[in-house]
Design an enzyme around this catalytic site. Structure first.
Site, PDB file in Angstrom:
ATOM      1  CB  CYS A 156      -3.519  -7.054 -22.387  1.00 27.62           C
ATOM      2  SG  CYS A 156      -3.827  -5.346 -21.869  1.00 27.62           S
ATOM      3  CB  CYS A 182       3.146  -2.073 -18.740  1.00 25.56           C
ATOM      4  SG  CYS A 182       2.525  -1.727 -17.083  1.00 25.56           S
ATOM      5  CB  CYS A 208       0.050  -0.817 -27.170  1.00 29.97           C
ATOM      6  SG  CYS A 208      -1.581  -1.594 -27.004  1.00 29.97           S
ATOM      7  CB  CYS A 209       2.147  -0.369 -22.296  1.00 28.08           C
ATOM      8  SG  CYS A 209       2.300  -2.166 -22.379  1.00 28.08           S
ATOM      9  CB  CYS A 213       0.450  -8.713 -23.738  1.00 26.31           C
ATOM     10  SG  CYS A 213       0.096  -7.580 -25.087  1.00 26.31           S
TER      11      CYS A 213
END
Length: 239
Positions: free
Chosen positions: A204, A232, A121-122, A207
């Site tokens: 985010c 990340c 995702c990162c 997170c």
């Protein structure tokens, strides 16, 4: 841009290491006109650096990575920064071709399920857009500080990023949080109000949580992962 020879890099490092932020920006611009860029996540560090860049009068390119999952407060300080300085900040977004299949297959909150999912995702929301943002640039100005995490203790004020083939300049590397906050207050620089609520490193929204007293600077990021060296991938060293 070609990689540096050690002697050439050492010479530039020794120059930059003795200069103020303003003088270092002027020197780097003289060496690489039109090829300096500042990344901002609208943290207090990045807000101070935005102020310094505007003060320099140099047309340094500013960019941000809009992951699509940022806090409302982050978008608010983004807007107030544009109004305060009358500047433009280019936003880079995740690739539709990468993000849509990932979310369709794994769901919108897949990052909680595994470290692998979180890193994917990162990569989609940050690392891949960063590659586009840095393309054609020679110097990447960041707000990294040694206080941020143990991983960043060994950083140098100036370093060569092999993975991105770019010079990285960390003007605030050895500044303390107190010094940053004092400069923000003195210059009345707009900043994210989440910093006043225990959020130190703001990423985010799903997170990031506030940091509790006594916790590490990065404890609020990906807090469900049992790893003190969480990154990340934006500033991951590649050799």
């Amino acid at each position: 841009m070609e990689a540096f020879s050690k002697s050439r890099f050492d010479q530039l490092y020794n120059q930059v290491n003795t200069l103020s932020i303003q003088d270092a920006l002027q020197l780097l611009w003289q060496l690489y006109p039109g090829k300096l860029t500042l990344s901002t996540s609208f943290s207090i560090e990045d807000q101070l650096l935005t102020h310094e860049v505007v003060k320099s009068g140099l047309p340094v390119a500013l960019f941000t990575l809009d992951t699509g999952r940022l806090f409302p407060e982050t978008y608010a300080v983004w807007s107030s920064t544009l109004q305060r300085y009358d500047i433009s900040i280019k936003a880079y977004y995740p690739s539709q071709q990468l993000l849509e299949p990932f979310v369709e297959k794994n769901g919108p909150n897949a990052f909680y399920a595994s470290v692998e999912n979180r890193k994917t995702c990162c990569h989609i929301r940050k690392v891949e857009p960063l590659k586009r943002a840095l393309a054609g640039k020679a110097v990447w100005i960041t707000g990294l500080r040694s206080e941020h995490s143990s991983v960043r203790n060994d950083l140098s004020l100036l370093e060569w990023d092999e993975g991105n083939q770019i010079l990285k300049y960390h003007p605030l590397l050895h500044w303390s949080t107190a010094q940053i906050k004092a400069a923000i207050d003195q210059q009345a620089i707009p900043y994210n109000p989440l910093h006043d609520k225990g959020y130190i490193s703001i990423g985010c929204a799903p997170c990031t949580r506030p940091v509790r007293p006594g916790e590490d600077f990065r404890a609020g990021r990906w807090w469900w992962e049992d790893n003190s060296k969480k990154e990340c991938g934006l500033h991951e060293k590649q050799h």
